[in-house]
Design a protein around this motif. Sequence first.
Motif, mmCIF file in Angstrom:
data_model
loop_
_atom_site.group_PDB
_atom_site.id
_atom_site.type_symbol
_atom_site.label_atom_id
_atom_site.label_comp_id
_atom_site.label_asym_id
_atom_site.label_seq_id
_atom_site.Cartn_x
_atom_site.Cartn_y
_atom_site.Cartn_z
ATOM 1 N N ALA A 50 1.147 -1.656 -0.435
ATOM 2 C CA ALA A 50 0.192 -0.105 0.196
ATOM 3 C C ALA A 50 1.332 1.319 -0.017
ATOM 4 O O ALA A 50 0.226 1.769 -0.657
ATOM 5 C CB ALA A 50 -0.896 -0.008 0.998
ATOM 6 N N ILE A 51 2.200 1.211 0.823
ATOM 7 C CA ILE A 51 3.236 2.273 0.832
ATOM 8 C C ILE A 51 4.132 1.928 -0.596
ATOM 9 O O ILE A 51 4.073 3.451 -0.895
ATOM 10 C CB ILE A 51 3.724 2.641 2.022
ATOM 11 C CG1 ILE A 51 2.811 2.768 3.380
ATOM 12 C CG2 ILE A 51 4.719 3.449 1.857
ATOM 13 C CD1 ILE A 51 3.470 2.401 4.727
ATOM 14 N N ARG A 52 4.002 1.831 -1.272
ATOM 15 C CA ARG A 52 4.695 1.808 -2.428
ATOM 16 C C ARG A 52 3.520 1.967 -3.865
ATOM 17 O O ARG A 52 4.079 2.952 -3.907
ATOM 18 C CB ARG A 52 5.079 0.221 -2.343
ATOM 19 C CG ARG A 52 5.863 -0.082 -3.318
ATOM 20 C CD ARG A 52 6.613 -1.583 -4.599
ATOM 21 N NE ARG A 52 5.021 -2.515 -4.560
ATOM 22 C CZ ARG A 52 5.132 -3.234 -3.009
ATOM 23 N NH1 ARG A 52 5.865 -4.148 -2.775
ATOM 24 N NH2 ARG A 52 3.993 -4.630 -4.205
ATOM 25 N N THR A 53 2.622 1.640 -3.301
ATOM 26 C CA THR A 53 1.437 1.903 -4.601
ATOM 27 C C THR A 53 1.075 3.830 -4.626
ATOM 28 O O THR A 53 1.134 4.767 -5.396
ATOM 29 C CB THR A 53 -0.204 1.524 -4.468
ATOM 30 O OG1 THR A 53 0.452 -0.111 -4.464
ATOM 31 C CG2 THR A 53 -0.774 2.191 -5.134
ATOM 32 N N TRP A 54 1.248 4.161 -3.322
ATOM 33 C CA TRP A 54 0.520 5.886 -2.672
ATOM 34 C C TRP A 54 2.159 6.142 -2.960
ATOM 35 O O TRP A 54 2.314 7.271 -3.756
ATOM 36 C CB TRP A 54 0.896 5.639 -0.968
ATOM 37 C CG TRP A 54 0.919 7.425 -1.088
ATOM 38 C CD1 TRP A 54 -0.484 7.985 -1.209
ATOM 39 C CD2 TRP A 54 1.900 7.804 0.137
ATOM 40 N NE1 TRP A 54 -0.209 9.224 -0.253
ATOM 41 C CE2 TRP A 54 1.769 9.224 0.625
ATOM 42 C CE3 TRP A 54 2.749 7.926 0.724
ATOM 43 C CZ2 TRP A 54 2.062 10.170 0.680
ATOM 44 C CZ3 TRP A 54 3.956 8.663 0.951
ATOM 45 C CH2 TRP A 54 3.118 10.192 0.893
ATOM 46 N N ALA A 55 3.472 5.762 -3.082
ATOM 47 C CA ALA A 55 4.520 6.405 -3.362
ATOM 48 C C ALA A 55 4.568 7.101 -4.758
ATOM 49 O O ALA A 55 5.025 7.929 -5.159
ATOM 50 C CB ALA A 55 5.837 5.293 -2.813
ATOM 51 N N ALA A 56 4.131 5.240 -5.950
ATOM 52 C CA ALA A 56 4.190 6.165 -6.955
ATOM 53 C C ALA A 56 2.698 7.167 -7.591
ATOM 54 O O ALA A 56 3.472 7.707 -8.002
ATOM 55 C CB ALA A 56 4.057 4.063 -8.168
#
Length: 175
Positions: free
Chosen positions: A151-157
């Motif tokens: 979820a944090i990886r998706t938000w970063a992207a």
Amino acid sequence: MKPFVLAAAIALVATPALAQSVTEKTGVNTLLGVAPSTDDFVTKTATSGLFEVAASRLAVERADPATKGFAEEMVRDHERLSGELKQLVESQAVTVAIPTEMTGDQKATLAKLQELQGPEFSGRYHSDQVKAHADAVDLFQRYAEKGEQTAIRTWAASTLPTLRHHLDMAKELNR
């Protein structure tokens, strides 16, 4: 003997976490294209957001009209992004403490900025913004590609376009 063995075991377990933080802090991970740990990503993102808001509030007070407009957008966007990060960390039950203070280096940079007025202030603020946003784009890019927490990886992207826009705007201020 047992206390020594226990201390050695704790040191061995803690070493990878410390090493990763050190490599992130020194820029080695950037050079190697290694993703930051979730802890490092959240910590750096949070402290950078605090710095962005504080420096930009100062710019709203002291800078020329073009810089004030940029600074107002930075305050708005970075406050929003900080709130999103906090909600995301809480909703994902990630055991990362979100810092409430800037780093010592960020505090020192802000203190230098507070000493300046006029064109000297604007020039320093502009260059600080280019560096801060270039660092943020790198951090978010690396985490978006290889971060641990989905979820944090998706938000970063999804945040990368905003940060790239900020970097482009900061570069324009320097022209």
